[in-house]
Design a protein around this motif. Structure first.
Motif, PDB file in Angstrom:
ATOM      1  N   LEU A  48       0.812  -1.213   0.000  1.00 51.96           N
ATOM      2  CA  LEU A  48       0.000   0.000   0.000  1.00 51.96           C
ATOM      3  C   LEU A  48       0.848   1.268   0.000  1.00 51.96           C
ATOM      4  O   LEU A  48       0.636   2.174  -0.809  1.00 51.96           O
ATOM      5  CB  LEU A  48      -0.941   0.001   1.203  1.00 51.96           C
ATOM      6  CG  LEU A  48      -1.818   1.246   1.356  1.00 51.96           C
ATOM      7  CD1 LEU A  48      -2.721   1.406   0.158  1.00 51.96           C
ATOM      8  CD2 LEU A  48      -2.626   1.185   2.639  1.00 51.96           C
ATOM      9  N   SER A  49       1.824   1.357   0.899  1.00 53.06           N
ATOM     10  CA  SER A  49       2.614   2.583   0.996  1.00 53.06           C
ATOM     11  C   SER A  49       3.432   2.806  -0.273  1.00 53.06           C
ATOM     12  O   SER A  49       3.512   3.926  -0.790  1.00 53.06           O
ATOM     13  CB  SER A  49       3.535   2.535   2.215  1.00 53.06           C
ATOM     14  OG  SER A  49       4.472   1.478   2.098  1.00 53.06           O
ATOM     15  N   GLY A  50       4.044   1.726  -0.823  1.00 53.90           N
ATOM     16  CA  GLY A  50       4.815   1.868  -2.047  1.00 53.90           C
ATOM     17  C   GLY A  50       3.948   2.250  -3.221  1.00 53.90           C
ATOM     18  O   GLY A  50       4.326   3.092  -4.052  1.00 53.90           O
ATOM     19  N   LEU A  51       2.760   1.635  -3.326  1.00 55.55           N
ATOM     20  CA  LEU A  51       1.843   1.950  -4.415  1.00 55.55           C
ATOM     21  C   LEU A  51       1.365   3.396  -4.312  1.00 55.55           C
ATOM     22  O   LEU A  51       1.292   4.120  -5.320  1.00 55.55           O
ATOM     23  CB  LEU A  51       0.647   0.992  -4.360  1.00 55.55           C
ATOM     24  CG  LEU A  51      -0.386   1.093  -5.477  1.00 55.55           C
ATOM     25  CD1 LEU A  51       0.246   0.778  -6.819  1.00 55.55           C
ATOM     26  CD2 LEU A  51      -1.563   0.153  -5.208  1.00 55.55           C
ATOM     27  N   VAL A  73       0.469  -6.193   1.693  1.00 54.01           N
ATOM     28  CA  VAL A  73       1.519  -7.167   1.984  1.00 54.01           C
ATOM     29  C   VAL A  73       2.802  -6.502   2.470  1.00 54.01           C
ATOM     30  O   VAL A  73       3.776  -7.192   2.805  1.00 54.01           O
ATOM     31  CB  VAL A  73       1.825  -8.018   0.733  1.00 54.01           C
ATOM     32  CG1 VAL A  73       0.610  -8.820   0.334  1.00 54.01           C
ATOM     33  CG2 VAL A  73       2.304  -7.141  -0.430  1.00 54.01           C
ATOM     34  N   GLY A  74       2.824  -5.156   2.518  1.00 60.41           N
ATOM     35  CA  GLY A  74       4.022  -4.465   2.977  1.00 60.41           C
ATOM     36  C   GLY A  74       5.116  -4.460   1.917  1.00 60.41           C
ATOM     37  O   GLY A  74       4.926  -4.894   0.780  1.00 60.41           O
ATOM     38  N   SER A  75       6.275  -3.931   2.309  1.00 63.02           N
ATOM     39  CA  SER A  75       7.383  -3.805   1.365  1.00 63.02           C
ATOM     40  C   SER A  75       8.048  -5.159   1.135  1.00 63.02           C
ATOM     41  O   SER A  75       7.998  -6.046   1.975  1.00 63.02           O
ATOM     42  CB  SER A  75       8.407  -2.797   1.891  1.00 63.02           C
ATOM     43  OG  SER A  75       8.931  -3.251   3.136  1.00 63.02           O
ATOM     44  N   GLY A  76       8.665  -5.294  -0.009  1.00 60.63           N
ATOM     45  CA  GLY A  76       9.307  -6.551  -0.373  1.00 60.63           C
ATOM     46  C   GLY A  76       9.064  -6.844  -1.837  1.00 60.63           C
ATOM     47  O   GLY A  76       7.934  -6.711  -2.318  1.00 60.63           O
ATOM     48  N   ASP A 126       3.483 -11.221  -5.082  1.00 61.15           N
ATOM     49  CA  ASP A 126       3.562 -12.385  -5.968  1.00 61.15           C
ATOM     50  C   ASP A 126       3.444 -13.687  -5.173  1.00 61.15           C
ATOM     51  O   ASP A 126       2.683 -14.594  -5.535  1.00 61.15           O
ATOM     52  CB  ASP A 126       4.885 -12.378  -6.731  1.00 61.15           C
ATOM     53  CG  ASP A 126       5.138 -11.074  -7.479  1.00 61.15           C
ATOM     54  OD1 ASP A 126       4.748 -10.016  -6.951  1.00 61.15           O
ATOM     55  OD2 ASP A 126       5.713 -11.121  -8.562  1.00 61.15           O
ATOM     56  N   ASN A 127       4.215 -13.780  -4.093  1.00 62.76           N
ATOM     57  CA  ASN A 127       4.202 -15.005  -3.284  1.00 62.76           C
ATOM     58  C   ASN A 127       2.830 -15.251  -2.672  1.00 62.76           C
ATOM     59  O   ASN A 127       2.350 -16.396  -2.630  1.00 62.76           O
ATOM     60  CB  ASN A 127       5.259 -14.915  -2.176  1.00 62.76           C
ATOM     61  CG  ASN A 127       6.671 -14.962  -2.736  1.00 62.76           C
ATOM     62  OD1 ASN A 127       6.902 -15.491  -3.817  1.00 62.76           O
ATOM     63  ND2 ASN A 127       7.616 -14.395  -1.993  1.00 62.76           N
ATOM     64  N   SER A 156       5.777   6.758  10.945  1.00 65.83           N
ATOM     65  CA  SER A 156       4.525   7.162  11.591  1.00 65.83           C
ATOM     66  C   SER A 156       3.442   7.449  10.566  1.00 65.83           C
ATOM     67  O   SER A 156       2.268   7.146  10.769  1.00 65.83           O
ATOM     68  CB  SER A 156       4.767   8.405  12.457  1.00 65.83           C
ATOM     69  OG  SER A 156       5.234   9.495  11.662  1.00 65.83           O
ATOM     70  N   THR A 157       3.836   8.056   9.403  1.00 68.53           N
ATOM     71  CA  THR A 157       2.845   8.350   8.367  1.00 68.53           C
ATOM     72  C   THR A 157       2.279   7.071   7.780  1.00 68.53           C
ATOM     73  O   THR A 157       1.070   6.940   7.552  1.00 68.53           O
ATOM     74  CB  THR A 157       3.490   9.196   7.247  1.00 68.53           C
ATOM     75  OG1 THR A 157       4.028  10.372   7.815  1.00 68.53           O
ATOM     76  CG2 THR A 157       2.459   9.546   6.177  1.00 68.53           C
ATOM     77  N   ILE A 158       3.167   6.110   7.507  1.00 72.26           N
ATOM     78  CA  ILE A 158       2.706   4.821   6.981  1.00 72.26           C
ATOM     79  C   ILE A 158       1.783   4.138   7.975  1.00 72.26           C
ATOM     80  O   ILE A 158       0.737   3.591   7.628  1.00 72.26           O
ATOM     81  CB  ILE A 158       3.916   3.923   6.662  1.00 72.26           C
ATOM     82  CG1 ILE A 158       4.717   4.529   5.515  1.00 72.26           C
ATOM     83  CG2 ILE A 158       3.465   2.508   6.309  1.00 72.26           C
ATOM     84  CD1 ILE A 158       5.994   3.778   5.200  1.00 72.26           C
TER      85      ILE A 158
END
Length: 416
Positions: A154-157, A192-195, A200-201, A294-296
């Motif tokens: 979510l945060s990366g997107l 799924v968080g960062s990674g 995919d997994n 904190s923002t995430i």
């Protein structure tokens, strides 16, 4: 002429003759009795053997009866299980929402919560349309439950969309997925968080879990952008090719097309045509500020809190007319008897009002095409007429679960 006396010897001879006859008679009787004893003995033996065989046959009969009752019980149990399996059928849709090919269009993302709801409605409409095109492969494409799972960081997107000016803030992305998730009970977004391979997994494992489930009638996959899916899909192609459809959008890899699965571009208009690069885990060229922890966390808190909170709907002032629930002595729910004039019933049908909006509470469905402009509340007579209009549709919960305990349900349950 005088009779002559019989000599004494003649009497003795005749008496001896009588004794010989008596001896023969005695021997005959003894012979008959001996044969009778033999026949009686044989008859007793046969009777005993017959009784023993009858006892055995009776025991076998009882055993067969018990076996038949056991098979009947097993048959009933299997019928119940088959019925339960039939009711538990579903269609699975898996989306790699991290991929640029499957980034929803800006017209949805930019509208936050409402945009997420609209995207979910359009997506579900496309799913139903595609399932209908499969013909006999899906028994009831308009009603079969559809389970949708979308996976993304979510945060990366959100950062990627803000960077490319598709969104003005990270919160818009969070609100979009909240609206998308809350629109339908079986629709979920999973952060799924960062990674690099987390989404995919996750998608591969969920696919592996459900593809062997006979209750999963069909699977739609939105993951045709990444070569990492090819080996797993190639494994399923040999056994489940008829139960999988690939959702093509944008550029599709040739090795993905060569797998031999069904494919459709029906969903492509829902996704952004001006694709941004795949979500990065770090800012590019330092032009985008990395969100603080904190923002995430605040963004994740928004999703957790709002996704679990019910939509704030304003109940209709006279919605109490829907209560109470009526049931028969056997506990079966039945509908309240309504006395409505035919003229008024026809008038309410022609108004094409949204039954939810006028009988229960504010309509939250952005795609609803029925009228919401008529003044509320309806009069008691109009309310009952509109209620009868709503009852033209059977209660979904009752059909699927066998009972409905929603005291605000306005659909048909059964006549008294």
């Amino acid at each position: 002429m005088d009779s002559q006396p019989v000599p004494e010897m003649d009497y003795r001879t005749r008496f001896k003759g009588f004794l010989a006859l008596e001896e023969q008679r005695t021997k005959l009787v003894e012979e008959i009795l001996a044969k009778l004893d033999a026949v009686t003995a044989r008859l007793d033996t046969v009777a005993n053997e017959s009784a023993r065989e009858a006892s055995i046959l009776k025991a076998d009969l009882e055993s067969e009866k018990e076996a038949r009752r056991a098979w009947q019980d097993k048959s009933a149990t299997l019928r119940d299980r088959l019925s339960s399996m039939e009711q538990a059928r579903f269609v699975l849709v898996l989306i790699d929402a991290d991929a640029d090919n499957y980034l929803f269009h800006e017209k949805y993302l930019s509208r936050g919560l409402v945009g997420g709801q609209a995207a979910a409605d359009q997506f579900m409409e496309k799913v139903r349309e595609y399932l209908s095109s499969l013909g006999s492969a899906i028994d009831d494409p308009k009603t079969v439950p559809v389970m949708v799972k979308a996976y993304a960081n979510l945060s990366g997107l959100a950062q990627a969309c803000v960077r490319d000016r598709k969104l003005s803030s990270v919160g818009d992305m969070a609100q979009f997925w909240i609206g998308f998730t809350r629109r339908y009970p079986l629709v979920d977004f999973v952060d799924v968080g960062s990674g690099k391979e987390e989404a995919d997994n996750k998608l591969r494992k969920v696919l592996d879990f459900h593809i062997g489930n006979p209750q999963c009638e069909h699977t739609l996959l939105a993951c045709c952008h990444d070569a990492s899916y090819v080996p797993d899909l190639r494994h399923h192609a040999a056994q489940s090719s008829e139960r999988i459809t690939l959702l093509f959008a944008g550029h599709v890899r040739s090795d993905m097309s060569a797998l031999g699965f069904r494919a459709t571009r029906l969903f492509e208009p829902l996704f952004s045509q001006n694709n941004s690069p795949r979500v990065s885990q770090v800012p590019m060229n330092g032009r985008v500020r990395q969100l603080s922890g904190s923002t995430i966390q605040q963004t994740l808190d928004i999703i957790t809190a709002e996704a679990s909170a019910p939509t704030q709907e304003k109940p209709v002032s006279n919605c109490g007319r829907l209560r109470p629930i009526f049931r028969t002595a056997a506990g079966k729910r039945i509908d309240k008897v309504l006395g409505v004039e035919k003229r008024l019933l026809q008038e309410m049908r022609e108004r094409n009002l949204c039954s939810w909006h006028y009988l229960r509470s504010d309509c939250q469905k952005s795609s609803c095409e029925r009228d919401h402009s008529y003044p509320r509340p309806l009069s008691p007579e109009q309310y009952d007429a509109q209620w009868l209009v709503a009852r033209q549709g059977a209660c979904y919960t009752l059909r699927k679960r066998g009972d409905c305990d929603d005291d605000q349900c306005m659909y048909a349950h059964g006549v008294p």
